[in-house]
Design an enzyme around this catalytic site. Structure first.
Site, short mmCIF file in Angstrom:
data_model
loop_
_atom_site.label_atom_id
_atom_site.label_comp_id
_atom_site.label_asym_id
_atom_site.label_seq_id
_atom_site.Cartn_x
_atom_site.Cartn_y
_atom_site.Cartn_z
CG ASP A 128 -4.70 4.53 1.57
OD1 ASP A 128 -5.83 5.01 1.40
OD2 ASP A 128 -4.19 4.38 2.70
CG LEU A 129 -2.95 8.65 -3.52
CD1 LEU A 129 -2.57 9.23 -4.87
CD2 LEU A 129 -1.96 9.11 -2.45
CE LYS A 130 -7.69 6.66 4.06
NZ LYS A 130 -6.29 6.22 4.02
CG LEU A 131 -8.65 11.09 -5.46
CD1 LEU A 131 -7.57 10.09 -5.10
CD2 LEU A 131 -8.89 11.09 -6.96
CG HIS A 132 -13.96 13.59 0.21
ND1 HIS A 132 -14.14 13.40 1.56
CD2 HIS A 132 -15.13 14.02 -0.27
CE1 HIS A 132 -15.40 13.72 1.87
NE2 HIS A 132 -16.01 14.10 0.77
CG ASP A 133 -12.34 18.16 -5.09
OD1 ASP A 133 -13.32 18.93 -5.28
OD2 ASP A 133 -11.18 18.57 -5.00
CB THR B 231 -10.67 2.71 12.27
OG1 THR B 231 -9.42 3.00 11.64
CG2 THR B 231 -11.37 1.61 11.50
N GLY C 128 0.81 -2.63 8.70
CA GLY C 128 1.96 -1.73 8.61
C GLY C 128 3.08 -2.19 9.53
NE ARG C 129 2.30 1.60 13.36
CZ ARG C 129 1.53 2.45 14.03
NH1 ARG C 129 2.09 3.30 14.87
NH2 ARG C 129 0.23 2.44 13.88
CE LYS D 120 -2.35 1.63 3.77
NZ LYS D 120 -2.17 3.08 3.88
N PRO E 10 -17.50 15.65 -8.12
CG PRO E 10 -19.66 14.76 -8.35
CD PRO E 10 -18.92 15.92 -7.77
CG ASN E 11 -15.56 17.80 -14.00
OD1 ASN E 11 -15.70 16.97 -14.90
ND2 ASN E 11 -14.84 18.90 -14.14
CB THR E 12 -12.29 17.70 -9.04
OG1 THR E 12 -12.79 18.98 -9.43
CG2 THR E 12 -10.85 17.82 -8.63
O1 C5P Z 1 1.17 0.25 11.31
P1 C5P Z 1 -0.29 -0.08 11.14
O2 C5P Z 1 -0.54 -1.56 10.89
O3 C5P Z 1 -1.16 0.48 12.24
O4 C5P Z 1 -0.69 0.68 9.79
C1 C5P Z 1 -1.99 0.67 9.32
C2 C5P Z 1 -2.06 1.31 7.98
O5 C5P Z 1 -3.44 1.35 7.61
C3 C5P Z 1 -1.55 2.75 7.91
O6 C5P Z 1 -1.04 2.95 6.60
C4 C5P Z 1 -2.79 3.58 8.13
O7 C5P Z 1 -2.75 4.83 7.50
C5 C5P Z 1 -3.86 2.71 7.44
N1 C5P Z 1 -5.22 2.93 7.93
C6 C5P Z 1 -5.60 2.73 9.25
N2 C5P Z 1 -6.90 2.96 9.64
C7 C5P Z 1 -7.80 3.40 8.75
C8 C5P Z 1 -7.44 3.61 7.42
C9 C5P Z 1 -6.12 3.37 7.05
O8 C5P Z 1 -4.79 2.31 10.07
N3 C5P Z 1 -9.05 3.58 9.13
#
Ligand code: C5P
Length: 236
Positions: free
Chosen positions: A57-62, A120, A211-212, A30, A64-66
């Site tokens: 994962d750039l989460k677009l929000h604007d 979340t 992630g981590r 991601k 509709p045309n944009t």
């Molecule tokens: O390190 P970790 O496992 O917590 O990373 C979770 C990834 O998921 C991060 O890239 C975080 O931005 C993304 N994410 C999240 N909760 C969301 C949406 C995305 O933790 N609701």
């Protein structure tokens, strides 16, 4: 495609390439705002050239045309999954889908489009009092998922705890992508509501974002393989 998506939450190209060099096979990654805003979209091309599947994962929000124009350009990158916010409404989500279809190079598979429901990090109190949306978070998440389905999206990002209700409302084919994953006994860090890969699998999550737990592991490739084993083979 693998079911485990590793979040490349790094701020430089060197860190990303150093991390990916630890893997001897293609994985699903991601790429989010942190990396894109540091390196530009060239990082997507670099990671793609290594053979990895990509969730952009750039989460677009604007308006509709944009969003349509933005998605059209992003679709040219040939990523596998891309997302927008469900909060932009059905017209915006439909426009996002149209942009992807128009921008995908001929003969290539269009990216799957996933809607972000309620983040979340947003509590019930914040949703009710700041955003002005009454009721339970779960109800809004399911409502947003239904809107996403109506707009022609392939699935949504949600918490592990909402995946079952979304599948019941939108069908088993509607994808659920869930972050907030921690290995049993692992460090929770800043996440509030976490779940193990085993529990995510049990709840029917289609893809998990980790992630981590992987990026800080002593052996990221081994940890990735172990989690993917659970997700793809159902070793629960
Ligand atoms: O390190 P970790 O496992 O917590 O990373 C979770 C990834 O998921 C991060 O890239 C975080 O931005 C993304 N994410 C999240 N909760 C969301 C949406 C995305 O933790 N609701």
């Amino acid at each position: 495609m693998n079911k485990t998506i590793v979040a490349l939450d790094f701020s430089s190209r060197e860190e990303v390439l150093g991390f990916l060099a630890k893997f001897d096979e293609p994985v699903f990654v991601k790429i989010g705002m942190e990396l894109t805003y540091a390196c530009g979209l060239d990082i997507v091309k670099d990671v793609k050239a290594l053979g990895h599947d990509i969730f952009l994962d750039l989460k677009l929000h604007d308006i509709p045309n944009t969003v349509k124009g933005g998605m059209k350009n992003l679709a040219k990158l040939g990523v596998d999954v891309i997302n927008c916010h469900c909060g932009g409404g059905i017209a915006m989500m439909k426009a996002a889908k149209e942009g992807i279809l128009e921008g995908t190079p001929e003969g290539k598979e269009p990216a799957k489009l996933i809607g972000v429901t309620i983040l979340t990090s947003v509590s019930k109190e914040a949703m009710n009092e700041e955003l002005g949306i009454d009721g339970e978070v779960m109800d809004t998440v399911v409502r947003y998922a239904k809107n996403a389905k109506e707009a022609g999206l392939d699935g949504v990002v949600c918490s592990v705890h909402e995946a079952k209700a979304i599948h019941e409302a939108c069908g088993d084919d509607f994808l659920t992508v869930t972050p907030g994953i921690r290995l049993a006994g692992g460090n929770v860090n800043d996440q509030k509501r976490v779940a193990t890969p085993e529990y995510a699998k049990e709840q029917g999550c289609d893809y998990i974002v980790v992630g981590r737990s992987i990026t800080t592991s002593a052996d990221p490739a081994k940890t990735y393989r172990e989690i993917e084993e659970v997700m793809s083979n159902g070793a629960v």
